[in-house]
Write an enzyme that holds these catalytic residues in place. Structure first.
Site, mmCIF file in Angstrom:
data_model
loop_
_atom_site.group_PDB
_atom_site.id
_atom_site.type_symbol
_atom_site.label_atom_id
_atom_site.label_comp_id
_atom_site.label_asym_id
_atom_site.label_seq_id
_atom_site.Cartn_x
_atom_site.Cartn_y
_atom_site.Cartn_z
ATOM 1 N N LEU A 1 -11.249 4.891 9.291
ATOM 2 C CA LEU A 1 -12.106 4.701 8.059
ATOM 3 C C LEU A 1 -13.601 5.223 8.473
ATOM 4 O O LEU A 1 -14.183 4.649 9.642
ATOM 5 C CB LEU A 1 -12.094 3.334 7.822
ATOM 6 N N ARG B 1 0.677 -1.140 -0.076
ATOM 7 C CA ARG B 1 0.080 -0.085 -0.176
ATOM 8 C C ARG B 1 0.809 1.338 -0.037
ATOM 9 O O ARG B 1 0.519 2.502 -0.572
ATOM 10 C CB ARG B 1 -0.797 0.119 1.152
ATOM 11 N N HIS C 1 -19.997 8.615 1.945
ATOM 12 C CA HIS C 1 -20.280 7.518 2.525
ATOM 13 C C HIS C 1 -21.911 7.210 2.423
ATOM 14 O O HIS C 1 -22.616 8.078 3.193
ATOM 15 C CB HIS C 1 -19.986 7.032 4.066
HETATM 16 C C1 GRF Z 1 -21.308 5.846 -4.005
HETATM 17 O O1 GRF Z 1 -22.496 5.333 -3.604
HETATM 18 C C2 GRF Z 1 -20.400 6.322 -2.759
HETATM 19 O O2 GRF Z 1 -21.219 6.416 -1.530
HETATM 20 C C3 GRF Z 1 -19.623 5.289 -2.305
HETATM 21 O O3 GRF Z 1 -19.206 4.682 -3.962
HETATM 22 C C4 GRF Z 1 -20.410 4.936 -4.535
HETATM 23 C C5 GRF Z 1 -19.832 5.346 -5.736
HETATM 24 O O4 GRF Z 1 -20.604 5.283 -6.870
HETATM 25 N N1 GRF Z 1 -18.429 5.697 -1.632
HETATM 26 P P1 GRF Z 1 -20.374 6.116 -8.003
HETATM 27 O O5 GRF Z 1 -18.800 5.428 -8.791
HETATM 28 O O6 GRF Z 1 -20.159 7.492 -7.968
HETATM 29 O O7 GRF Z 1 -21.420 5.737 -9.085
#
Ligand code: GRF
Length: 215
Positions: free
Chosen positions: A147, A68, A112
């Site tokens: 996180l 990482r 999130h």
């Molecule tokens: C979103 O729903 C967000 O909440 C999560 O990842 C998803 C990304 O979706 N962190 P996209 O690639 O923007 O369609």
């Protein structure tokens, strides 16, 4: 007029949130300069969205690196060529090393799909349904080393509809995300919202709670 904040958007997949940023900037509703779209996945559809919008793209595959730390170091080098003032994680499916978070301290946002601190981690929509919760939604927050636990800026919440599936709920939450993420990023890009001492500040005042908008 002040210069727009140079912004890097990091994706791994479809990039519907990225598209919301592209559209908001194009419509004149968001004052950010989208300087680069970065992906760790060469097949991410979001890279095509960026190319169609004329935004520079970069891709480095994490599988090409032994660990990482070395991957994150390469990503920092690539991103810093664009001097970003703001990093937007938009479905970027990599956990960031402490060195990466420190390098961009207070300048990384994530979205999130839950009303944090409820439901950090994965599978949030099904977990909300299983718990029988009345409310669900999404949270824009600053990224810290913990996180899904950095200072929250803005939450969009909606009422769970009895009988809906996790997929239906996910679709409705994503529609909310496409509104709140550019909105919150605009606040940070303009300096209205800042992150200091691992806390969010709005117009210089400590913001212990996020702004909550109901949809
Ligand atoms: C979103 O729903 C967000 O909440 C999560 O990842 C998803 C990304 O979706 N962190 P996209 O690639 O923007 O369609």
């Amino acid at each position: 007029m002040a210069k727009s904040c140079k912004t890097a958007i990091l994706i791994s997949g479809s990039g519907t949130n990225l598209q919301a940023f592209i559209d908001a900037v194009a419509d004149g509703n968001l004052d950010l300069e989208l300087a680069v779209v970065f992906s760790n996945n060469p097949d991410a559809y979001g890279l095509e969205r960026a190319e169609q919008a004329g935004i520079p793209t970069a891709c480095i595959q994490h599988s090409d690196f032994p660990d990482r730390a070395s991957f994150d170091h390469a990503v920092i080098e690539e991103l810093d060529r664009h001097s970003p003032g703001l990093l937007i994680l938009a479905g970027f499916m990599r956990i960031l090393s402490p060195a990466f978070v420190t390098h961009y301290a207070g300048r990384i946002l994530n979205i999130h799909p839950a009303l944090l601190p409820l439901y950090p981690g994965l599978n949030t929509h099904q977990r909300v349904l299983d718990a029988g919760d009345q409310w669900h939604g999404s949270t824009v927050h600053f990224v810290t080393e913990k996180l899904d636990a950095g200072p929250r800026i803005l939450q969009g919440r909606l009422a769970v509809v009895p009988g809906e599936t996790a997929d239906e709920l996910a679709t409705r939450v994503q529609t909310v995300e496409h509104q709140i993420y550019p909105q919150a990023a605009g606040w940070v890009g303009s300096g209205k919202v800042t992150c200091r001492d691992e806390q969010a500040w709005v117009d210089g005042e400590l913001a212990a709670e996020p702004v909550i908008q109901t949809y």
